[in-house]
Design a protein around this motif. Sequence first.
Motif, short mmCIF file in Angstrom:
data_model
loop_
_atom_site.label_atom_id
_atom_site.label_comp_id
_atom_site.label_asym_id
_atom_site.label_seq_id
_atom_site.Cartn_x
_atom_site.Cartn_y
_atom_site.Cartn_z
N ALA A 1 38.89 51.93 5.75
CA ALA A 1 39.38 52.08 7.11
C ALA A 1 39.96 50.77 7.63
N ARG A 2 40.96 50.88 8.45
CA ARG A 2 41.65 49.72 8.98
C ARG A 2 40.77 49.00 9.99
N ILE A 3 40.85 47.66 9.95
CA ILE A 3 40.19 46.82 10.94
C ILE A 3 41.26 46.37 11.92
N PHE A 4 41.09 46.65 13.18
CA PHE A 4 42.11 46.34 14.17
C PHE A 4 42.09 44.86 14.55
N SER A 5 43.21 44.37 15.00
CA SER A 5 43.37 42.95 15.27
C SER A 5 42.42 42.46 16.36
#
Length: 118
Positions: free
Chosen positions: A26-30
């Motif tokens: 899953a993507r880790i947001f900035s």
Amino acid sequence: QLQASGGGLAATGGSLRLSCGASGGARIFSSAVMGWYRQAPGKEREFVAEIRWGVGSTYYADSVKGRFTISKVSAENTVHLQMNSLKPEDTAVYYCTRGRQIRSPDYWGQGTLVTVSS
């Protein structure tokens, strides 16, 4: 879910590298803050290091400064903790964390055990 790996046994003065990623890639947001905390036997959980995902700013506990390095691989959505010059007092279960603010994790991984022999 956060999945940590890389724990194990090391001698005093040795090195270990911990890794952590979100399950399923899953993507880790900035805006996220990724980090590592630890809990030694009989002690309270304590902060080790954190990194702001977007800008890469890093923060360390005084006890590990100069020995541990937190880093990220944005393309892989993983965070690493390079631990050098290990000491017996570094023995603990290390937890990967994710939050929105420094020193305020919202999510905790399952932990990985690091044991440093004297």
